[in-house]
Design a protein around this motif. Structure first.
Motif, PDB file in Angstrom:
ATOM      1  N   PRO A   1      20.185  61.944  43.922  1.00 25.25           N
ATOM      2  CA  PRO A   1      20.213  63.031  44.898  1.00 25.25           C
ATOM      3  C   PRO A   1      19.413  62.718  46.155  1.00 25.25           C
ATOM      4  O   PRO A   1      19.792  63.144  47.253  1.00 25.25           O
ATOM      5  CB  PRO A   1      19.617  64.219  44.140  1.00 25.25           C
ATOM      6  CG  PRO A   1      18.906  63.644  42.975  1.00 25.25           C
ATOM      7  CD  PRO A   1      19.616  62.384  42.629  1.00 25.25           C
ATOM      8  N   TYR A   2      18.329  61.951  46.018  1.00 23.43           N
ATOM      9  CA  TYR A   2      17.542  61.573  47.199  1.00 23.43           C
ATOM     10  C   TYR A   2      18.374  60.713  48.145  1.00 23.43           C
ATOM     11  O   TYR A   2      18.378  60.931  49.368  1.00 23.43           O
ATOM     12  CB  TYR A   2      16.279  60.832  46.763  1.00 23.43           C
ATOM     13  CG  TYR A   2      15.614  60.037  47.855  1.00 23.43           C
ATOM     14  CD1 TYR A   2      14.929  60.676  48.887  1.00 23.43           C
ATOM     15  CD2 TYR A   2      15.684  58.642  47.879  1.00 23.43           C
ATOM     16  CE1 TYR A   2      14.314  59.935  49.912  1.00 23.43           C
ATOM     17  CE2 TYR A   2      15.081  57.908  48.883  1.00 23.43           C
ATOM     18  CZ  TYR A   2      14.399  58.558  49.902  1.00 23.43           C
ATOM     19  OH  TYR A   2      13.810  57.829  50.900  1.00 23.43           O
ATOM     20  N   ALA A   3      19.098  59.739  47.602  1.00 22.03           N
ATOM     21  CA  ALA A   3      19.913  58.867  48.446  1.00 22.03           C
ATOM     22  C   ALA A   3      21.030  59.651  49.129  1.00 22.03           C
ATOM     23  O   ALA A   3      21.324  59.424  50.316  1.00 22.03           O
ATOM     24  CB  ALA A   3      20.506  57.732  47.609  1.00 22.03           C
TER      25      ALA A   3
ATOM     26  N   ALA B   1      14.433  71.284  47.014  1.00 22.24           N
ATOM     27  CA  ALA B   1      14.984  72.603  47.344  1.00 22.24           C
ATOM     28  C   ALA B   1      16.510  72.584  47.347  1.00 22.24           C
ATOM     29  O   ALA B   1      17.149  73.589  47.028  1.00 22.24           O
ATOM     30  CB  ALA B   1      14.454  73.051  48.707  1.00 22.24           C
ATOM     31  N   TRP B   2      17.088  71.452  47.714  1.00 19.93           N
ATOM     32  CA  TRP B   2      18.550  71.320  47.728  1.00 19.93           C
ATOM     33  C   TRP B   2      19.108  71.269  46.306  1.00 19.93           C
ATOM     34  O   TRP B   2      20.092  71.939  45.991  1.00 19.93           O
ATOM     35  CB  TRP B   2      18.921  70.047  48.491  1.00 19.93           C
ATOM     36  CG  TRP B   2      20.379  69.741  48.608  1.00 19.93           C
ATOM     37  CD1 TRP B   2      21.390  70.604  48.952  1.00 19.93           C
ATOM     38  CD2 TRP B   2      21.001  68.459  48.416  1.00 19.93           C
ATOM     39  NE1 TRP B   2      22.595  69.935  48.985  1.00 19.93           N
ATOM     40  CE2 TRP B   2      22.390  68.620  48.670  1.00 19.93           C
ATOM     41  CE3 TRP B   2      20.523  67.198  48.083  1.00 19.93           C
ATOM     42  CZ2 TRP B   2      23.295  67.559  48.577  1.00 19.93           C
ATOM     43  CZ3 TRP B   2      21.407  66.147  47.990  1.00 19.93           C
ATOM     44  CH2 TRP B   2      22.786  66.323  48.235  1.00 19.93           C
ATOM     45  N   VAL B   3      18.461  70.510  45.437  1.00 16.10           N
ATOM     46  CA  VAL B   3      18.978  70.276  44.088  1.00 16.10           C
ATOM     47  C   VAL B   3      18.662  71.432  43.145  1.00 16.10           C
ATOM     48  O   VAL B   3      19.496  71.836  42.335  1.00 16.10           O
ATOM     49  CB  VAL B   3      18.406  68.957  43.526  1.00 16.10           C
ATOM     50  CG1 VAL B   3      18.815  68.761  42.074  1.00 16.10           C
ATOM     51  CG2 VAL B   3      18.870  67.775  44.374  1.00 16.10           C
TER      52      VAL B   3
ATOM     53  N   TYR C   1      24.208  71.391  46.035  1.00 13.92           N
ATOM     54  CA  TYR C   1      24.204  70.103  45.347  1.00 13.92           C
ATOM     55  C   TYR C   1      25.186  70.121  44.182  1.00 13.92           C
ATOM     56  O   TYR C   1      25.175  71.028  43.347  1.00 13.92           O
ATOM     57  CB  TYR C   1      22.812  69.770  44.840  1.00 13.92           C
ATOM     58  CG  TYR C   1      22.731  68.479  44.069  1.00 13.92           C
ATOM     59  CD1 TYR C   1      22.831  67.253  44.727  1.00 13.92           C
ATOM     60  CD2 TYR C   1      22.569  68.479  42.688  1.00 13.92           C
ATOM     61  CE1 TYR C   1      22.773  66.056  44.021  1.00 13.92           C
ATOM     62  CE2 TYR C   1      22.503  67.288  41.971  1.00 13.92           C
ATOM     63  CZ  TYR C   1      22.603  66.081  42.649  1.00 13.92           C
ATOM     64  OH  TYR C   1      22.545  64.899  41.955  1.00 13.92           O
ATOM     65  N   ASN C   2      26.041  69.089  44.124  1.00 10.71           N
ATOM     66  CA  ASN C   2      27.009  68.950  43.045  1.00 10.71           C
ATOM     67  C   ASN C   2      27.100  67.464  42.698  1.00 10.71           C
ATOM     68  O   ASN C   2      27.733  66.677  43.405  1.00 10.71           O
ATOM     69  CB  ASN C   2      28.382  69.478  43.479  1.00 10.71           C
ATOM     70  CG  ASN C   2      29.405  69.453  42.364  1.00 10.71           C
ATOM     71  OD1 ASN C   2      29.486  68.503  41.583  1.00 10.71           O
ATOM     72  ND2 ASN C   2      30.205  70.515  42.279  1.00 10.71           N
ATOM     73  N   GLN C   3      26.439  67.092  41.638  1.00 13.60           N
ATOM     74  CA  GLN C   3      26.343  65.675  41.286  1.00 13.60           C
ATOM     75  C   GLN C   3      27.713  65.034  41.061  1.00 13.60           C
ATOM     76  O   GLN C   3      27.975  63.928  41.550  1.00 13.60           O
ATOM     77  CB  GLN C   3      25.476  65.511  40.038  1.00 13.60           C
ATOM     78  CG  GLN C   3      25.307  64.056  39.622  1.00 13.60           C
ATOM     79  CD  GLN C   3      24.406  63.907  38.414  1.00 13.60           C
ATOM     80  OE1 GLN C   3      23.800  64.864  37.961  1.00 13.60           O
ATOM     81  NE2 GLN C   3      24.343  62.696  37.873  1.00 13.60           N
TER      82      GLN C   3
ATOM     83  N   GLU D   1      21.594  73.513  54.524  1.00 10.90           N
ATOM     84  CA  GLU D   1      22.493  74.658  54.683  1.00 10.90           C
ATOM     85  C   GLU D   1      23.532  74.410  55.781  1.00 10.90           C
ATOM     86  O   GLU D   1      24.544  75.117  55.852  1.00 10.90           O
ATOM     87  CB  GLU D   1      21.680  75.911  54.989  1.00 10.90           C
ATOM     88  CG  GLU D   1      20.789  76.345  53.813  1.00 10.90           C
ATOM     89  CD  GLU D   1      19.940  77.550  54.148  1.00 10.90           C
ATOM     90  OE1 GLU D   1      19.966  77.993  55.316  1.00 10.90           O
ATOM     91  OE2 GLU D   1      19.235  78.046  53.247  1.00 10.90           O
ATOM     92  N   ALA D   2      23.285  73.386  56.626  1.00  8.70           N
ATOM     93  CA  ALA D   2      24.228  73.053  57.694  1.00  8.70           C
ATOM     94  C   ALA D   2      25.177  71.930  57.305  1.00  8.70           C
ATOM     95  O   ALA D   2      25.915  71.414  58.148  1.00  8.70           O
ATOM     96  CB  ALA D   2      23.449  72.646  58.960  1.00  8.70           C
TER      97      ALA D   2
END
Length: 787
Positions: free
Chosen positions: A381-383, A468-470, A406-408, A398-399
């Motif tokens: 997720p970081y990459a 916060a995204w994940v 997030y959707n792995q 959010e933009a």
């Protein structure tokens, strides 16, 4: 094979002592299958294990159950015993409680300060054997544990005749006797022996121990376990706190790098220092500008900042290009201060060229594959985050249109389809692997030189971050955190980080934090918890605020209207929770700009009272209204309007809207000044109760839910930054958990002292002249020569 277990330990009525261990007969570490011991007296417990298996060794520990529930277990690692076929073992154990100074079992000591040399194997058994073992972590590198006693066998108490014990693991010592040589009860003691001076430097405290004759026949082994009796060991050391970016050497690329920490280690060793504390080194890249240089606003709690990669350790095969880079690096190195943006650009370009040369080979290596398997849960997720940040030119996820959530699975599929994204993601993997290898090598180098690295765990994460995204459910993204007012900031501090949703985090036993701590332990043997008060309670600030005065503690116990009434507060909700703006004090705030302030920004409400217009009824709106204006008049109007927003006596609780917090520092407001004397007295009494008495037990409970779980997840040495408005419950909790406190010599916690008296600071503390938020000692000397 027969093993007889005996332990003398008192338990409460209804409780049972059990054994759990590595053997199938002991449950193979399943505590539900732990073996119950039989009780032959008030404190005497026994169990005999007979096994047809013939293991070489086994491990075990004791625990206490009540109604089939584990209520206590021994502290530390399991006991490990070497077995011998055909022998009968008699285990005479004592219960291992946490030692008075269990920080001695942190990796700082086990792997560096007190790290043992060659660990010896257990000695060979006699026909009839007595094996004495003891747990003693107080032994430094040039010391050994010895045993002395009243007989010829034990040297007649003469130090020169002492028997030297063998260290079988860190803190564990043993010595084997031929049972046939022990004819009578023998008095003895353990002692710590200095091999440099050939002297005993510490005798075990307390009364003598007794070694009794043992006659269980041939092929019998009696193993006697003790704890070394030592009241305390006031071991001390010194260290230095320095940000990595300050460590520029001739080999640096314009900024201090991980590789430069080796030279710092050499300096620490030469000066007798043992700890190098650094500021956070996680990736903070949000805008690719100098504003990313703030180390406490990370986008990942795991990823290391690419700017710290020591590039000289990874030379390019293209020698001409490498020379060109080094010339540019030398120019950046010659600058008086770091040019963050140019360094960032240079290193980013270099890493791309390095990836072109050796990326494929590195990513195919077994070492990288092991690294990736262990770290995939965060590095993937970081990459992706880094890719979208650059693709959309913003870290505000959010933009990111359809990728704002997030959707792995969807991202994995996208990477396989989009080769440009795949290469970008692989570049990030490559970079993080090199950083990992380099910092890990520094840790090993430091250990060889009896030095450790101490890391720093920021209390907050960036709102625009991978975490916060994940996992947005783990954070209160509709709030921000900071600190209440203090001597350094009359309006409080607003750090802009989201607060933690502790209720959600608790549902899986705080795994988010545990994984964070475990990753830190890859590189560090000690760490500083930034703002440890946040584990008791955090200063939560509404998103519409710029300053910190409208914040409130969370969690807290706000008042109901009925409770306010019982404490003498006649609660007028509009008067006390909305900005109180009266004509008589406006000139004190706006001075020559008073009439313009009234005309442009206020609406009369009668009785010489006003309210703020909609365009400026929050501090965020006011900030936007005056953006780009920095003249005296604009500053006066902006700051004055900020202060009017703060003119409240109570703040409505975010989660329980029918409850209210007294506004901190409300007694300095005009709103408070306009109360009558009885109202002032009632508010003052309520204020003191709320901020200094009401929450002590409540906040202790909050901290004890989290901190024991987190600090026990690794064996790092723990320090907590306990500065600011410290509740009375904080020091006892830190003492109980053996968390080192932070003592600043020129910022004493006793407000009656000008400087900290070093004779009275707690032993478990880090004492320093300043923090990273203050001027260092040399600059302080220049600033305050008159002090």
């Amino acid at each position: 094979m027969k093993i007889n277990f005996y332990i003398n330990q008192k338990v409460l009525f209804g409780q049972t002592i059990c054994i759990c261990g590595s053997l199938p007969e002991l449950g193979q570490w399943d505590e539900n299958k732990a073996i119950e011991m039989s009780n032959s007296g008030i404190t005497d417990w026994a169990y005999t294990l007979e096994s047809e298996n013939n293991p070489v060794d086994f491990e075990y520990y004791y625990l206490i159950k009540e109604n089939n529930t584990v209520v206590a277990k021994e502290w530390g690692n399991p006991r490990k015993i070497g077995l011998n076929n055909g022998k009968t073992f008699f285990m005479n154990d004592c219960w291992y409680d946490a030692p008075k100074q269990h920080f001695l079992y942190s990796s700082a000591f086990t792997d560096s300060f007190f790290a043992p040399g060659v660990i010896e194997k257990s000695p060979e058994y006699y026909n009839e054997s007595v094996l004495l073992t003891t747990r003693c972590p107080y032994v430094e590198k040039e010391q050994e544990l010895v045993i002395l006693g009243e007989s010829d066998l034990l040297g007649y108490w003469q130090p020169e005749n002492a028997l030297h014990m063998q260290q079988t693991s860190y803190g564990q010592w043993s010595i084997m006797f031929d049972a046939s040589e022990i004819k009578n009860p023998l008095q003895y003691k353990f002692a710590i022996y200095d091999t440099i001076t050939d002297t005993i430097i510490h005798w075990e405290e307390g009364s003598n121990k007794t070694l009794f004759p043992f006659n269980q026949g041939e092929n019998s082994v009696q193993i006697v376990n003790f704890d070394y009796q030592h009241a305390c060991l006031n071991w001390k050391t010194s260290g230095i706190a320095i940000p990595v970016f300050s460590l520029r050497t001739k080999k640096s690329f314009g900024i201090g790098e991980f590789s430069d920490l080796k030279m710092m280690t050499d300096w620490a060793k030469a000066t007798g220092m043992k700890i190098i504390q650094i500021l956070p080194v996680n990736d903070t890249t949000i805008t690719h500008t100098w504003t990313d240089s703030y180390p406490y606003n990370a986008i990942s709690i795991y990823a290391l900042h690419p700017i710290y990669l020591g590039l000289n350790e990874f030379p390019l095969d293209n020698s001409a290009l490498f020379k060109e880079y080094k010339e540019k690096a030398a120019a950046l190195n010659s600058l008086k201060s770091v040019d963050y943006e140019k360094v960032h650009q240079l290193k980013s370009a270099y890493i791309v060229d390095l990836y072109k040369e050796r990326g494929d080979k590195t990513l195919q290596s077994n070492e990288f594959k092991k690294f990736f398997k262990k770290n995939e849960s965060w590095i993937f997720p970081y990459a992706c985050f880094c890719y979208f940040r650059d693709e959309y030119k913003t870290a505000n996820y959010e933009a990111w249109n359809q990728y704002s959530k997030y959707n792995q699975k969807a991202l994995s599929e996208l990477i396989e389809k989009d080769n440009a994204m795949k290469q970008d993601v692989y570049l990030t993997y490559f970079t993080q692997y090199l950083l990992h290898v380099q910092l890990l090598e520094v840790k090993k180098y430091a250990h060889k030189n009896e030095v450790i690295l101490k890391g720093d765990i920021p209390i907050g994460i960036s709102h625009d971050s991978v975490g916060a995204w994940v996992e947005p459910h783990l954070f209160n993204l509709d709030t921000q955190t900071g600190a209440p007012p203090d001597d350094f900031s009359a309006y409080g501090q607003n750090w802009g980080f989201p607060t933690y949703n502790w209720d959600e985090m608790s549902k899986n036993n705080y795994q988010w934090w545990i994984k964070r701590f475990c990753k830190m332990s890859d590189y560090f043997d000690a760490y500083r918890i930034d703002h440890i008060l946040g584990f008791f309670r955090i200063w939560e600030i509404p998103l519409h605020s710029v300053q910190g005065l409208l914040g409130y503690f969370s969690p807290a116990l706000p008042f109901t209207i009925e409770e306010l009434g019982s404490r003498g507060i006649v609660f007028d909700e509009e008067r006390m929770t909305q900005p109180y703006i009266h004509e008589h004090f406006l000139s004190h705030i706006f001075e020559n700009n008073t009439q313009e302030a009234i005309k442009e920004y206020l609406i009369p409400t009668g009785e010489n009272r006003y309210k703020l217009k909609d365009i400026c009824n929050t501090q965020v709106k006011i900030k936007a209204l005056f953006a780009g204006k920095n003249d005296d008049k604009s500053n006066n109007l902006r700051n004055g309007l900020y202060s009017l927003c703060n003119e409240v006596l109570f703040i409505r609780d975010k989660r329980e809207p029918n409850k209210f917090h007294p506004r901190i520092m409300a007694h300095t407001s005009f709103s408070f000044a306009d109360l009558n004397d009885s109202e002032k007295a009632a508010f003052h009494e309520l204020y003191v109760h709320f901020f200094f008495q009401r929450h002590n037990q409540f906040w202790r409970e909050q901290a004890m839910k989290k901190l024991p779980v987190l600090i026990s997840s690794t064996d790092m040495l723990v320090c907590g930054e306990d500065l600011g408005m410290i509740p009375d419950c904080v020091p006892p909790v830190m003492d109980e958990l053996q968390i080192l406190r932070l003592e600043i010599q020129r910022m004493p916690k006793d407000i009656n002292q000008k400087f900290e008296n070093l004779n009275f600071i707690p032993y478990l503390s880090v004492c320093t002249t300043s923090t990273h938020d203050m001027s260092p000692i040399r600059a302080w000397w220049e600033e305050d020569k008159h002090v």
